[in-house]
Each structure stands twice: as C-alpha cells, then as structure tokens.
Design a protein around this motif. Structure first.
Motif, PDB file in Angstrom:
ATOM      1  N   UNK A 180       0.857  -1.193   0.000  1.00 44.48           N
ATOM      2  CA  UNK A 180       0.000   0.000   0.000  1.00 44.48           C
ATOM      3  C   UNK A 180       0.887   1.236   0.000  1.00 44.48           C
ATOM      4  N   UNK A 181       0.448   2.302  -0.632  1.00 45.82           N
ATOM      5  CA  UNK A 181      -0.736   2.341  -1.499  1.00 45.82           C
ATOM      6  C   UNK A 181      -0.425   1.783  -2.884  1.00 45.82           C
ATOM      7  N   UNK A 182      -1.455   1.316  -3.561  1.00 47.29           N
ATOM      8  CA  UNK A 182      -1.324   0.774  -4.910  1.00 47.29           C
ATOM      9  C   UNK A 182      -1.676   1.852  -5.927  1.00 47.29           C
ATOM     10  N   UNK A 183      -0.835   2.009  -6.928  1.00 46.98           N
ATOM     11  CA  UNK A 183      -1.156   2.916  -8.033  1.00 46.98           C
ATOM     12  C   UNK A 183      -0.967   2.186  -9.349  1.00 46.98           C
ATOM     13  N   UNK A 184      -1.902   2.371 -10.262  1.00 41.58           N
ATOM     14  CA  UNK A 184      -1.827   1.717 -11.565  1.00 41.58           C
ATOM     15  C   UNK A 184      -1.182   2.615 -12.609  1.00 41.58           C
ATOM     16  N   UNK A 185      -1.061   3.900 -12.306  1.00 37.24           N
ATOM     17  CA  UNK A 185      -0.281   4.830 -13.131  1.00 37.24           C
ATOM     18  C   UNK A 185       0.086   6.013 -12.238  1.00 37.24           C
ATOM     19  N   UNK A 186       0.908   6.938 -12.716  1.00 43.20           N
ATOM     20  CA  UNK A 186       1.396   7.999 -11.812  1.00 43.20           C
ATOM     21  C   UNK A 186       0.303   8.860 -11.186  1.00 43.20           C
ATOM     22  N   UNK A 187      -0.905   8.852 -11.749  1.00 40.73           N
ATOM     23  CA  UNK A 187      -1.973   9.705 -11.224  1.00 40.73           C
ATOM     24  C   UNK A 187      -3.168   8.911 -10.714  1.00 40.73           C
ATOM     25  N   UNK A 188      -3.025   7.604 -10.632  1.00 40.76           N
ATOM     26  CA  UNK A 188      -4.137   6.758 -10.188  1.00 40.76           C
ATOM     27  C   UNK A 188      -3.734   5.986  -8.944  1.00 40.76           C
ATOM     28  N   UNK A 189      -3.844   6.638  -7.795  1.00 42.12           N
ATOM     29  CA  UNK A 189      -3.607   5.976  -6.520  1.00 42.12           C
ATOM     30  C   UNK A 189      -4.940   5.462  -5.988  1.00 42.12           C
ATOM     31  N   UNK A 190      -4.997   4.148  -5.772  1.00 38.64           N
ATOM     32  CA  UNK A 190      -6.227   3.506  -5.322  1.00 38.64           C
ATOM     33  C   UNK A 190      -6.339   3.641  -3.794  1.00 38.64           C
ATOM     34  N   UNK A 191      -6.495   4.873  -3.373  1.00 39.31           N
ATOM     35  CA  UNK A 191      -6.577   5.153  -1.942  1.00 39.31           C
ATOM     36  C   UNK A 191      -7.917   5.773  -1.545  1.00 39.31           C
ATOM     37  N   UNK A 192      -8.762   6.043  -2.514  1.00 40.35           N
ATOM     38  CA  UNK A 192     -10.078   6.580  -2.199  1.00 40.35           C
ATOM     39  C   UNK A 192     -10.984   5.542  -1.570  1.00 40.35           C
ATOM     40  N   UNK A 193     -10.849   4.290  -2.011  1.00 43.25           N
ATOM     41  CA  UNK A 193     -11.744   3.251  -1.495  1.00 43.25           C
ATOM     42  C   UNK A 193     -11.485   2.937  -0.025  1.00 43.25           C
ATOM     43  N   UNK A 194     -10.377   3.427   0.508  1.00 44.89           N
ATOM     44  CA  UNK A 194     -10.160   3.264   1.949  1.00 44.89           C
ATOM     45  C   UNK A 194     -11.307   3.898   2.746  1.00 44.89           C
ATOM     46  N   UNK A 196      11.138  -0.371  -0.843  1.00 43.43           N
ATOM     47  CA  UNK A 196      11.684  -1.337  -1.801  1.00 43.43           C
ATOM     48  C   UNK A 196      11.949  -0.778  -3.188  1.00 43.43           C
ATOM     49  N   UNK A 197      11.702   0.498  -3.425  1.00 41.14           N
ATOM     50  CA  UNK A 197      12.103   1.096  -4.702  1.00 41.14           C
ATOM     51  C   UNK A 197      12.192   2.607  -4.541  1.00 41.14           C
ATOM     52  N   UNK A 198      12.851   3.244  -5.472  1.00 45.15           N
ATOM     53  CA  UNK A 198      12.993   4.702  -5.451  1.00 45.15           C
ATOM     54  C   UNK A 198      11.717   5.333  -6.004  1.00 45.15           C
ATOM     55  N   UNK A 199      11.000   6.005  -5.139  1.00 37.82           N
ATOM     56  CA  UNK A 199       9.674   6.512  -5.479  1.00 37.82           C
ATOM     57  C   UNK A 199       9.752   7.799  -6.300  1.00 37.82           C
ATOM     58  N   UNK A 200       8.985   7.825  -7.380  1.00 38.36           N
ATOM     59  CA  UNK A 200       8.809   9.033  -8.175  1.00 38.36           C
ATOM     60  C   UNK A 200       7.350   9.452  -8.041  1.00 38.36           C
ATOM     61  N   UNK A 201       7.073  10.328  -7.063  1.00 39.23           N
ATOM     62  CA  UNK A 201       5.697  10.600  -6.660  1.00 39.23           C
ATOM     63  C   UNK A 201       5.158  11.859  -7.329  1.00 39.23           C
ATOM     64  N   UNK A 202       4.086  11.681  -8.115  1.00 38.29           N
ATOM     65  CA  UNK A 202       3.456  12.814  -8.784  1.00 38.29           C
ATOM     66  C   UNK A 202       2.118  13.196  -8.157  1.00 38.29           C
ATOM     67  N   UNK A 203       1.655  12.408  -7.203  1.00 41.77           N
ATOM     68  CA  UNK A 203       0.437  12.729  -6.459  1.00 41.77           C
ATOM     69  C   UNK A 203       0.797  12.736  -4.974  1.00 41.77           C
ATOM     70  N   UNK A 204       1.315  13.859  -4.459  1.00 39.87           N
ATOM     71  CA  UNK A 204       1.888  13.872  -3.100  1.00 39.87           C
ATOM     72  C   UNK A 204       0.873  13.670  -1.987  1.00 39.87           C
ATOM     73  N   UNK A 205      -0.390  13.926  -2.238  1.00 43.31           N
ATOM     74  CA  UNK A 205      -1.398  13.695  -1.190  1.00 43.31           C
ATOM     75  C   UNK A 205      -1.880  12.256  -1.249  1.00 43.31           C
ATOM     76  N   UNK A 206      -2.480  11.877  -2.369  1.00 44.22           N
ATOM     77  CA  UNK A 206      -3.020  10.524  -2.500  1.00 44.22           C
ATOM     78  C   UNK A 206      -1.937   9.470  -2.360  1.00 44.22           C
ATOM     79  N   UNK A 207      -0.722   9.781  -2.816  1.00 43.48           N
ATOM     80  CA  UNK A 207       0.370   8.825  -2.753  1.00 43.48           C
ATOM     81  C   UNK A 207       0.926   8.615  -1.368  1.00 43.48           C
ATOM     82  N   UNK A 208       0.485   9.404  -0.392  1.00 42.09           N
ATOM     83  CA  UNK A 208       0.893   9.228   1.002  1.00 42.09           C
ATOM     84  C   UNK A 208      -0.260   8.766   1.886  1.00 42.09           C
TER      85      UNK A 208
END
Length: 1016
Positions: A364-378, A747-759
C-alpha cells in the motif's frame, strides 16, 4: 477410514487415542486406486528441469457482487449490465473436465461453489468429488469470498476463511483443503493477510496488483517472487513465499478464448485458408520467452482466464488443448507446456531450491499509473463500512450465546456467517460496487441480523430466567436497536419503563458508557443490586435530530456508566421515567471550555477544537477540511478523475471550511460535551467521560453539498506540537502496526506525482505518530476503515466521507454520489484521541488496546419494554440481572478471539496474544493460562490444536521451508522455537501464548448444571 490422533483430557491426563470416523476432518480420498491421479502435490505434473516449464492455469475470477448483486451474478440476471452467470461457469467447466482427463481447473469463491453445490444431483456431486480427489478441480484459497486487504479487520478475515474451509472440508474432505492464497484482484496487499495465510498453513500466495513502479523494478531485478516476512513477532511462522503475477490475472494478450473475448481461435485444419497454428504458436512462444526473463526458475505461470470467464468452458479448453499440443510439438525442445495449478507451480519453484529476496512491509498504497492511486476506497461508502464492522460485533455475540444457551449451530447463525463472508469481498466493504449492489449488501446483512436476533433474545432469556419465573413475563423479548447510530430506539422512546441489558463479547470485564435515546424529563436507573446509579440527560445534537430520514421523537440521551460487565456475560439495568415537573436535561453551560484531570478543551474563533494535555506537553488542534475531487475524462493518466477507487484531489492545497456555525457546552457529573456546528453539513461532539482516558470525537458529515458541481472529500486533521520526522504508523487489518515514511517506499525509489493521495494508507483501527525527542506518542482510533496519513510533521489526517460526481473509469461506471432519503448521504462516526509518554509503554498500550476492543467488540445493548405497572422488585424476582460466562479473569494481554459452535457438539476456541514484540514491556511478554476450568458452562474434557483456519491438525501442518537472502530482520528466537503442545501441569490445562500469537483449538466439554456465574 479416517484415523485421527486426539489428546484426551479425561481426568486431566493427556492420553493418545485413535478415533475412527472422528468427523473432524473428512478424507474422501481413501479408496482411490493407486493408478489414478491423486490430489495435492503428489498429483502435480512432472516438470522437465532442462526446459522452460509453462504452468497453464485455467481459472475464473467471480466477484461476489460488484456491478451486479451476488444473486444476479450467480443466476446470470441483468446481463445488460454485465454478461455473467456463475452457475453456467461451473456447469460447463464440469462438462469440459469430463471430456479430457488432462484438463485442470481451479476454483476460488466458496460462496458461489456452495450455492451451486446445493442445487446438484447426488450423481453429479460424486463426479465432482472425483475431480477434486484426482486433483483436476483444485480449490485455491478457499475463503467465502476473495477479501479486500485494506479495509477489512483481521477478525472478519479469519472468520470468513474458517467458514469457507469448513464447508469445503465437510463437503469434499482433505483433497479440498487449500494450500495456496490467491489474492489476484484486491487493490493492494497487506502484510497481515500474508501472515494469516502462513498461519492457515499455506505454502505460498499469488497476487495481481502492485504499484506500477514497484512491479517494473521487481520484474527488472527478478524480485517478482520473494519471501514475505509478514510478522516481526511471529517470525518464521509468518513467512510466506509470494508471487506477483506477470499479467495481473489475465491471459497473454491475444490468447483469451472465452465467449467474452474477441481474440482469434487456434485453427489447425490443414485445408483451411485460416490455419494459423504456426503464427499463433510463434506469438505464444515469444511471449513465454519474454516472461521467463523476469523470473528466477525454469517455471512460469500463465493465468488463462479472467472475470466470469468459462461461461462456455469448452470454447476455452478446446483452444488451450491446441495451444498446448502444438507449442510442445513445435518448440518442445525448449518448452514444456501443460495444465497446472498454483499449488503445482509453488511446488516446482520450491524444488528449484533458490535463495529468495525478502520483504517486510506491505503493498500500500497501490497505483496503476502515476496519477491513479487507489486510496479513495479506503473511505468510500463510510456507512456501509460501519455496518460491516457492526455486523462482526453482532456475529461474535451470536456465536457466543449460541453456545452459552446450548442452541449451538443453527441455520440463522450459519446464514449470518455467510453474509459476513460476502461483506469481506473486495468490492463490498471497499465501497467500489454499484449503488444497487451496495444496497443489496446492506439488505443481506440487515436481514441476517434480524433473522438471528431470536438467538440472542432466547439465549439471554434462558440464562436470565429464574426457576420461579411467572407467566407475567412469558412474552419477554430482548430487542436490538439497530439505529442507535442515529440516536433512535423505539423501545426506549415509547416505554415509560424498560430494561436495558448489556452483553459483553470481550473475554475480560469491561466498563462502558451507554447512551439511550429518550424523550422524558427525568429517569431513574437501578443496577442489578437495586441501587440507583448516577445518570445524566444530554441533548441530542441538532444535526442528529434533523438527520434525513430520522423518525425518532427522542431529543435527548440518557447517559450512565455500566460498571464491570462480566466477560461473556451481561448486566441489566431497570430504567423508569420519573413523574416530575423538573426537566433534568443538561442546559448549555456558559463556560468556554470543558476540562478534566487530564485535559482542557475549547473551541477557537475558527471553529477548531483545541485539546491541551495537563500532565504532558502535548497540544492538539482538531479541524475539518476538504479536498475537491479531480474531474477528467480518464482518457489518459493526467485526466484521471477522483472516484470510488481513486483519490485524486484537483490540486495540492487543502480547503478550509468557513466556520458559519456555533458551539454549545454541556456539563454534568458523567460527561462533558462540546456540541460544535461547523456549517450546515459538518458538525461534531467532543466528549470527556468520567473515568475514561480518551477524548471522544463524534463527527457527522453530510449531505456534502454539490451545488457548485464539485465533488468533495472531507477529512479531519489532528495537528499537534510533536515532531514526527516524516514518520507515522498505521495498523494492518487491525493487528500489527507498520511504519510509514512520507514520500518514501522501502523497496524502490519513489517518483511521486500525487503527493497527497500517494501518502494515504488504509487505517482499519489506528493511526499514530511519535516524537522520540520529547518522548510522546499520539494516536487516533477509528470505528471503521478510513484513509489516513501524516502529510505534515505532528499531524494526523483521516478521511471520513466522500461524494464525487465523476466515475474514475475502473469499471463501476457510476460516480460515487451516494444518496439517501432524497439527499446526499450523511455519515456519523467516532474517533478516540489518546496521547501519552513513551516512558510508560505498558500504560499507553493497555489504554489503546482497551479502546480498540471497545470500538470493534462493543457491549451490545438489548432493550425489553415493560408495562407501566412493572417494577424493579418483580423483574429482579423473575430474572437474574448480572451473569458471567467465564470463571476468572484472563491475563491482560490475552483475549478470546473466537468462541463458536463447531460440529457434533464441539466448540472452536481461539486465544490470541494482543501485543506485538516491542509494543509494550510486560504486556508483550508471553502469557500462560489454564483453560481447563475457564468456562462456567462446562469443563474441557478434550482439546486438539488446529491451524488458524480450523481445518488441519497443528502437528500435520508441514509447510515448505524457503531460503532467503535476508539478514536485516531479527526474530525473537524464543518466540519461533516454542513447543506448540498444550502444557499439562499439576492437573491443569495450560496454554502458552507469545507475542501476537493466535492458537486455535477444537474442544469438547462436560456440561454443567449451572451454566453461568450469577451475581445476585
């Protein structure tokens, strides 16, 4: 015949006997000819170590509700929404297996399999049993549904797997015992799920969804298969070999042969101009070689299936037959393709004897592309999430009282188990289903609770009734008020006199405040001794009184504290309205704050609640905010909308509510409250309760306004003076805590383009932060799953409600725009705020655990209406008003997780250690308990330990061992080397539990004449 070893404790001496047809775990594979293929690892295809072995897995993924309801999916209704009929899938798969003994198929969702099974002839049932015994139809995972891993509580996960396992075992025997976890569709994966799988006895798990960046890195570095170190407390017992699938759970592109697909079939007619064997097998070969580069062994797995595939199974199987035949014929010197199963794949890579990389966090969190963080369903559908949690609370009570009243395993209990199993599905509790499906889930749960209500009422009546009970009370009922969350209860509102009975499902005594909706001016409450106890009348907040759809006439709540409700027991209170002209309801206090020995609490000019600790240097400011959901057509990543799955604010700035309301303060001897109205759709009650450590925030949000055509997502922030260095902690399914670091992945170097949803992370039960320099900890506990984060040091944020106007294009095809009673949905819930000194770890840990249990296993209130002529003496003469189901207190770190009817008069008992290693000092230490004489209604005469799921004897659990390159995770050596047998010392049955351990037993006992400890 099945031969089972059992530990008998007759005369408290441990002896070993052999039982014939013991009926605990069936074995339907005993009369199999040696020549016939067997189930399990022994029946797996032989691999060729010199070639690339392609494990072709025929499967279907059948959602237990999503775009259609459970029944619509099973029967094939409403095909205009989605062409899917599960009954036809299983029918045609059986037909296809019948045609060719080389074919194999796996099935996962026990809820659908059981529904199908009940409608078959005995002849067909025997044939299916044969397929299972031959390993041709393999049951994978085996839970009632494929559960979500973010918003589910471990209690419910264990329950729904246990029930699925039991149905499978009772129906098919040992050959249907799952060995592998199959979580191919949930939207991110929790560490606790892996830990539970290991404790179920699984040898591995497969999953489909992980962050796109993480997947790219893992494939590149051949880390898609790894050893998941799923618990620092349980050590190797929670290690699980895990596999990230190459193509999620779909077939290779171009090779879907289902009636739902458009791909070209294989044509091998030599006279046909459309013969495509050479080109199709070449394309297939290239795909296999490409996939093989990303995995470490000479084995790869292909998931040949998808959502509701195999409705015409022969179409799929006949093409797979050709694909296997011709690929092996043309490329057989390099490749070996065959029908296989996930179990056989795990066996093959185990035999490869590789050294695996490790992982100790989650996905977590899971993202399917740089702007699609599946964190709303929480947070999506917050009222359904609360109802599910309430359902688990109720289910545990029904289980316990079924035993305590000797009603045991009724149809209504089984139905409630099954509905709760459905609720765990990854498109149920998640809130990612269509609106009509969400309503059907709520209908199923409500009907199941109502159906099982007589179990509770009859059990309490049986336990409470004295031998001389007169006919005066022959129609006595104990009713649940299911709308207490809206301050509504018909019995307490309509009755001048009534009895409220509180049942405690926890395994230690608990004291708890109860709030009862009433409309009288003054009340007397008598406890079980006849003593009049202290009460307080508090106004119901105006926002609650005006809730859409609320029909209650109550405008106030009667508050009192129920002291020491016995474990697995109840306590009754006699409530009567006083004939008085004086109105005792609290009047708004002119003070500007509320306070106790621990806190000063006030409201500032901006409508923010300020909490100042008196004994610690901690200050918290609570405030409401909102994000505006991004709107887009979802044509590309940059145009992704915020929806049921996706949280994507349209900008990085959070929005503040304009404080247009007011606040009132009410004080009394039991509770002090601030009623804060922020605006017309956000309000709050802040409470300090006498003799309670937490500050209680009861929030209300909705209807979220959309007049401006903008969707909104409401959050609560708790901003403190602590410095948390970018780090915070969230629970994993309500169990162990995980460290989170802002803008970082281990486990990887994060390239975060959605700083709110991605956290944002799932918060099932608790979110915390620590200031190591000052030595303080701050935690917020919640009553349902929510998304949460710490976006700024010292701050905790939880999303409480969402209303969005655009779909996020992941299949639902509906905006998350919940409505009820002709307007937007209103949600109401609880947060507990607690803080303390890290030098007092045990004090903090004990307080937090107590609060978490109160939120997940609350004392359940039952109401009995009385006539105006009834009085306390008459009730007391006819009914015992206090009783307990346990003879003694358990250690503070031990809890009875499960106490439920099993089979043939047996009982399933689970004991759990509540604390992790390092969570506390003394409380994290091992604890030993004598359970032989623990229960009041019987003495244990025999017990035997099983795996966590109750479907395998613990001594038979022989999981694969895996080698790893891990050197950075330290385990408590004593915790992993403990002898698991029950200790027999000086004539008692002692069970030892170490940090975060769960031990499961099947027990029987000798019934006692007096079944409860009655306190007169």
């Amino acid at each position: 015949m099945a031969r089972l070893k059992i530990y008998q404790l007759g005369s408290l001496i441990l002896t070993c006997v052999v039982l014939v047809n013991a009926g605990v775990f069936r074995d339907n594979n005993n009369n199999q000819n040696d020549e016939r293929r067997t189930c399990g690892y022994e029946g797996c295809p032989k691999i060729d170590p010199t070639k690339l072995n392609v494990h072709l897995v025929a499967h279907t993924h059948d959602d237990v509700g999503w775009l259609k309801t459970v029944d619509q999916y099973y029967y094939g209704g409403r095909n205009s929404i989605q062409k899917a009929g599960v009954q036809y899938i299983i029918d045609t798969v059986i037909d296809s297996l019948r045609k060719d003994p080389e074919r194999r198929f796996i099935y996962v969702e026990t809820a659908f399999l059981w529904k199908w099974w009940q409608r078959q002839t005995e002849k067909l049932r025997e044939e299916v049993r044969g397929f299972i015994n031959e390993g041709r139809l393999e049951i994978i995972s085996g839970a009632w549904s494929m559960n979500d891993e973010a918003t589910t509580h471990y209690h419910s996960i264990v329950d729904q797997f246990t029930w699925g396992f039991r149905r499978l075992n009772d129906t098919f025997g040992e050959c249907a015992r799952p060995k592998i976890g199959w979580q191919i569709d949930p939207f991110g994966h929790s560490r606790e799920q892996a830990s539970l799988f290991a404790q179920f006895g699984f040898d591995g798990m497969f999953f489909g969804r992980l962050d796109h960046e993480d997947k790219t890195a893992r494939l590149k570095e051949q880390r898609a298969e790894f050893l998941w170190k799923a618990s620092s407390s349980l050590g190797e017992k929670a290690d699980l070999l895990s596999v990230a699938l190459f193509n999620n759970y779909s077939p290779p592109p171009g090779f879907c042969f289902d009636i739902l697909c458009q791909d070209e079939p294989l044509i091998d007619d030599p006279e046909s101009a459309d013969n495509n064997i050479d080109s199709r097998t070449k394309e297939f070969y290239n795909y296999l070689i490409d996939q093989s580069h990303y995995y470490q062994t000479k084995n790869i797995i292909l998931t040949m299936g998808g959502d509701f595939t195999y409705q015409d199974a022969e179409m799929y199987f006949s093409n797979l037959d050709l694909l296997i035949r011709y690929t092996n014929k043309i490329y057989g010197s390099q490749i070996n393709v065959f029908y296989s199963t996930p179990s056989c794949y795990i066996k093959s890579i185990h035999e490869a004897d590789k050294i695996w990389t490790t992982k100790s966090d989650d996905f977590f969190p899971y993202s399917s592309d740089p702007h699609a963080f599946w964190t709303g369903y929480f947070t999506s559908r917050p009222t359904l999430k609360y109802f599910e949690r309430m359902g688990n609370n109720y289910l545990q009570i029904v289980k316990q009282l079924s035993i305590l009243s000797s009603k045991m395993d009724s149809d209504d209990l089984q139905h409630l188990r099954e509905v709760m199993g459905v609720m765990q599905h990854h498109d149920a509790v998640t809130g990612t289903e269509k609106q009509h499906v969400a309503e059907d889930y709520a209908r199923l749960l409500h009907e199941s609770i109502v159906k099982s209500s007589d179990i509770i009422s009859d059990a309490i009546l049986k336990i409470a009734s004295k031998n001389n009970t007169s006919n005066t009370y022959e129609d006595t009922k104990f009713y649940s008020c299911l709308l207490l969350n809206t301050s509504t209860c018909t019995v307490s509102e309509d009755s001048k006199k009534f009895v409220v009975t509180l049942y405690n499902p926890q395994s230690n005594p608990v004291s708890s405040y109860i709030r009862i909706p009433v409309n009288g001016k003054s009340y007397i409450v008598n406890d079980h001794t006849g003593a009049e106890i202290l009460t307080q009348l508090v106004p119901i907040p105006l926002a609650v009184v005006q809730l859409p759809g609320r029909k209650s006439i109550a405008t106030r709540e009667l508050v009192f504290r129920a002291l020491n409700i016995s474990a697995f027991g109840y306590q009754s209170y006699f409530v009567s309205e006083k004939l008085s002209d004086d109105d005792e309801v609290n009047i708004a206090d002119s003070d500007k704050s509320i306070s106790s020995d621990l806190y000063d609490i006030s409201v500032d000019e901006a409508g923010q609640v300020v909490v100042q600790w008196k004994k610690e240097n901690i200050k918290v400011v609570q405030s409401f905010h909102y994000y505006i959901g991004a709107v887009g057509d979802n044509s590309n990543a940059e145009k992704r909308a915020s929806g049921a799955y996706i949280f994507r604010p349209n900008e990085s700035a959070i929005h503040n509510f304009i404080y247009s309301g007011y606040h009132e303060i009410f004080k009394g001897p039991l509770v002090q409250e601030i009623h804060l109205t922020v605006n017309d759709h956000v309000s709050l009650v802040v409470r300090i309760l006498d003799n309670e450590e937490q500050v209680e925030f009861e929030w209300l949000a909705g209807p979220i306004p959309i007049d401006d055509k903008k969707g909104k997502e409401i959050v609560i922030r708790y901003s403190s003076n602590l410095q948390s260095a970018g780090t915070f902690y969230t629970d994993s399914n309500g169990r162990e805590m995980l460290k989170r670091k802002r803008n970082y992945r281990p486990t990887w170097n994060l390239n975060l383009q959605e700083p709110i949803a991605g956290n944002y992370y799932p918060v099932t039960a608790k979110i915390s932060l620590e200031d190591r320099d000052k030595g303080y900890k701050l935690s917020v506990l919640n009553d349902r799953a929510q998304g949460g984060s710490s976006l700024t040091d010292g701050e905790l944020e939880l999303m409480i409600h969402r209303r969005l106007l655009v779909d996020d294009a992941f299949g639902v095809e509906e905006a998350l725009n919940e409505q009820a009673f002709g307007t937007g949905l209103v949600a109401r819930g609880i947060h507990y705020l607690v803080g303390g000194n890290l030098n007092n770890l045990d004090t903090i840990a004990l307080a937090e655990k107590s609060m978490a249990l109160k939120l997940s296993l609350r004392p359940w209130a039952l109401f009995t209406p009385l006539n105006n002529t009834d009085n306390f003496i008459n009730w007391k003469n006819n009914y015992n008003m206090k009783a307990g189901g346990l003879r003694k207190k358990l250690p503070k770190n031990i809890h009875i997780l499960t106490y439920e009817p099993w089979k043939n008069g047996e009982i399933l008992l689970r004991l759990e250690h509540l604390y992790e290693i390092g969570e506390a000092t003394q409380l994290s230490q091992p604890a030993e308990i004598n359970i032989g004489d623990l229960f009041t209604d019987f003495d244990i005469t025999s017990l035997r330990e099983t795996s966590l799921g109750g479907n395998q004897w613990i001594e038979s659990m022989n999981r694969f061992k895996w080698k790893s390159d891990n050197n950075d995770i330290e385990y408590d050596v004593n915790n992993t080397s403990v002898d698991q047998q029950v200790y027999i010392k000086n004539g008692v049955i002692n069970v030892l539990l170490r940090a975060r351990e769960i031990r499961t037993f099947i027990i029987t006992g000798t019934k006692k004449t007096s079944t409860f400890i009655i306190d007169k």
